[in-house]
Design a protein around this motif. Structure first.
Motif, PDB file in Angstrom:
ATOM      1  N   LEU A  49     -40.885  10.575  37.603  1.00  0.00           N
ATOM      2  CA  LEU A  49     -40.091  11.101  38.774  1.00  0.00           C
ATOM      3  C   LEU A  49     -39.950   9.879  39.566  1.00  0.00           C
ATOM      4  O   LEU A  49     -40.772   9.476  40.061  1.00  0.00           O
ATOM      5  CB  LEU A  49     -40.162  12.461  39.458  1.00  0.00           C
ATOM      6  CG  LEU A  49     -39.207  13.080  40.206  1.00  0.00           C
ATOM      7  CD1 LEU A  49     -38.094  13.614  39.180  1.00  0.00           C
ATOM      8  CD2 LEU A  49     -39.741  14.161  41.227  1.00  0.00           C
ATOM      9  N   THR A  50     -38.382   9.422  39.666  1.00  0.00           N
ATOM     10  CA  THR A  50     -38.154   8.447  40.655  1.00  0.00           C
ATOM     11  C   THR A  50     -37.189   8.784  41.880  1.00  0.00           C
ATOM     12  O   THR A  50     -36.569   9.401  41.626  1.00  0.00           O
ATOM     13  CB  THR A  50     -37.552   7.196  39.846  1.00  0.00           C
ATOM     14  OG1 THR A  50     -38.434   6.858  38.784  1.00  0.00           O
ATOM     15  CG2 THR A  50     -37.626   6.057  40.813  1.00  0.00           C
ATOM     16  N   ILE A 108     -42.062  17.598  45.952  1.00  0.00           N
ATOM     17  CA  ILE A 108     -42.843  16.930  45.092  1.00  0.00           C
ATOM     18  C   ILE A 108     -44.439  17.055  45.388  1.00  0.00           C
ATOM     19  O   ILE A 108     -45.179  17.365  44.419  1.00  0.00           O
ATOM     20  CB  ILE A 108     -42.409  15.415  45.094  1.00  0.00           C
ATOM     21  CG1 ILE A 108     -41.010  15.298  44.336  1.00  0.00           C
ATOM     22  CG2 ILE A 108     -43.469  14.635  44.248  1.00  0.00           C
ATOM     23  CD1 ILE A 108     -40.503  13.904  44.662  1.00  0.00           C
ATOM     24  N   HIS A 163     -44.833  10.574  40.675  1.00  0.00           N
ATOM     25  CA  HIS A 163     -43.458  10.113  40.964  1.00  0.00           C
ATOM     26  C   HIS A 163     -43.653   8.812  41.641  1.00  0.00           C
ATOM     27  O   HIS A 163     -44.994   8.150  41.644  1.00  0.00           O
ATOM     28  CB  HIS A 163     -42.869  11.053  42.078  1.00  0.00           C
ATOM     29  CG  HIS A 163     -43.804  11.383  43.362  1.00  0.00           C
ATOM     30  ND1 HIS A 163     -45.081  11.775  43.518  1.00  0.00           N
ATOM     31  CD2 HIS A 163     -43.924  10.300  44.531  1.00  0.00           C
ATOM     32  CE1 HIS A 163     -45.604  11.447  44.714  1.00  0.00           C
ATOM     33  NE2 HIS A 163     -44.748  10.469  45.406  1.00  0.00           N
ATOM     34  N   ARG A 188     -41.730   6.298  44.595  1.00  0.00           N
ATOM     35  CA  ARG A 188     -40.482   6.190  45.594  1.00  0.00           C
ATOM     36  C   ARG A 188     -40.280   4.778  46.056  1.00  0.00           C
ATOM     37  O   ARG A 188     -41.264   3.819  46.233  1.00  0.00           O
ATOM     38  CB  ARG A 188     -41.039   7.028  46.822  1.00  0.00           C
ATOM     39  CG  ARG A 188     -39.838   7.230  47.787  1.00  0.00           C
ATOM     40  CD  ARG A 188     -40.230   7.938  49.168  1.00  0.00           C
ATOM     41  NE  ARG A 188     -41.342   7.382  49.758  1.00  0.00           N
ATOM     42  CZ  ARG A 188     -41.417   6.386  50.527  1.00  0.00           C
ATOM     43  NH1 ARG A 188     -40.337   5.778  50.770  1.00  0.00           N
ATOM     44  NH2 ARG A 188     -42.482   5.947  51.059  1.00  0.00           N
ATOM     45  N   VAL A 248     -32.503  10.637  42.906  1.00  0.00           N
ATOM     46  CA  VAL A 248     -33.596  10.900  42.175  1.00  0.00           C
ATOM     47  C   VAL A 248     -33.266  10.993  40.774  1.00  0.00           C
ATOM     48  O   VAL A 248     -32.251  11.242  40.471  1.00  0.00           O
ATOM     49  CB  VAL A 248     -34.114  12.573  42.409  1.00  0.00           C
ATOM     50  CG1 VAL A 248     -35.309  12.926  41.264  1.00  0.00           C
ATOM     51  CG2 VAL A 248     -34.710  12.750  43.892  1.00  0.00           C
ATOM     52  N   THR A 277     -34.949  12.004  37.275  1.00  0.00           N
ATOM     53  CA  THR A 277     -35.741  12.585  36.432  1.00  0.00           C
ATOM     54  C   THR A 277     -36.662  12.278  35.214  1.00  0.00           C
ATOM     55  O   THR A 277     -36.140  11.153  34.910  1.00  0.00           O
ATOM     56  CB  THR A 277     -35.522  14.193  36.021  1.00  0.00           C
ATOM     57  OG1 THR A 277     -34.591  14.042  34.931  1.00  0.00           O
ATOM     58  CG2 THR A 277     -34.844  14.915  37.175  1.00  0.00           C
ATOM     59  N   GLU A 278     -37.652  12.533  34.881  1.00  0.00           N
ATOM     60  CA  GLU A 278     -38.293  12.078  33.718  1.00  0.00           C
ATOM     61  C   GLU A 278     -37.314  11.980  32.181  1.00  0.00           C
ATOM     62  O   GLU A 278     -37.539  11.191  31.501  1.00  0.00           O
ATOM     63  CB  GLU A 278     -39.633  12.826  33.146  1.00  0.00           C
ATOM     64  CG  GLU A 278     -40.644  12.824  34.423  1.00  0.00           C
ATOM     65  CD  GLU A 278     -41.934  13.445  34.051  1.00  0.00           C
ATOM     66  OE1 GLU A 278     -41.660  14.483  33.116  1.00  0.00           O
ATOM     67  OE2 GLU A 278     -42.703  13.750  34.924  1.00  0.00           O
TER      68      GLU A 278
END
Length: 215
Positions: A5-6, A23, A30, A32, A59, A61-62
């Motif tokens: 996750l970014t 999170i 993740h 950030r 954000v 997601t994967e």
């Protein structure tokens, strides 16, 4: 290789803190990146291609889903948790968590934002005292409502932490750190201590904001 996750957004943003708290609670892998505020980057073409509003957080997601607006991100992450730890899948508990989260977004976030900007980012000579007093009264009313609810149960929507507490509890650190009068609300104080005892809360929410203070 599994992607993570970014999250794009500075740690000192309260809206980023909501997402990061989730999170942390869910233990999501993740990364950030600091953008916004002193870091800039919100007007970069690549960023605006993801978030046309140029705000934080954003954000990915994967699975490559792009999300923005913190409350929507919180709901998405909670809904996609297989164990539904922060948002029950159905029934009254689901509705209660959703309702209290909406209440926090309306009754708490607005006055807290006004008071935070007034006390932290605005020089004393430029403050709108009448507005500050009105928003302080509104915030006190909201805190009394929360206190009454928390006198009956440990969390806003029941016995366990939910998205309602994410939406509301994120603001309590600033509420307790601002130079404002606070009513004697023991149930609210006990609740705040419960949040502080969770490892994800001090890590992601209790972020010092003194560097933002106006000269």
């Amino acid at each position: 290789m599994r992607t993570m996750l970014t999250v794009w957004g500075r740690a000192s943003s309260v809206n980023v803190q909501k997402v990061m708290w989730v999170i942390g609670e869910l233990g999501l892998a993740h990364e950030r990146f600091d953008v916004g505020g002193q870091f800039g980057g919100l007007d970069a073409p690549d960023y605006l291609a993801m978030n046309p509003h140029g705000l934080i957080p954003t954000v990915r997601t994967e699975d490559g889903v792009i999300l923005w607006e913190s409350n929507a991100v919180v709901r998405y992450l909670a809904r996609h948790d297989p164990e539904r730890r922060l948002w029950p899948a159905s029934g009254q508990l689901q509705a209660d968590a959703d309702q209290w989260a909406e209440w926090a977004a309306v009754a708490v976030q607005r006055p807290m934002q006004v008071l935070f900007v007034s006390y932290v980012r605005t020089p004393p000579a430029e403050r709108n005292t009448a507005l500050m007093e009105a928003e302080h009264r509104a915030l006190t009313r909201a805190m009394r409502v929360a206190h009454e609810q928390l006198a009956r149960q440990p969390f806003l929507a029941g016995d366990h932490l939910t998205i309602a507490d994410i939406a509301f509890g994120t603001f309590l650190y600033r509420y307790h750190e601002l130079e404002i009068a606070r009513a004697d609300l023991p149930a609210l104080s006990s609740y705040y201590e419960r949040l502080r005892s969770r490892s994800a809360y001090p890590e992601h929410v209790m972020v010092d904001f003194n560097f933002m203070r106006a000269a």
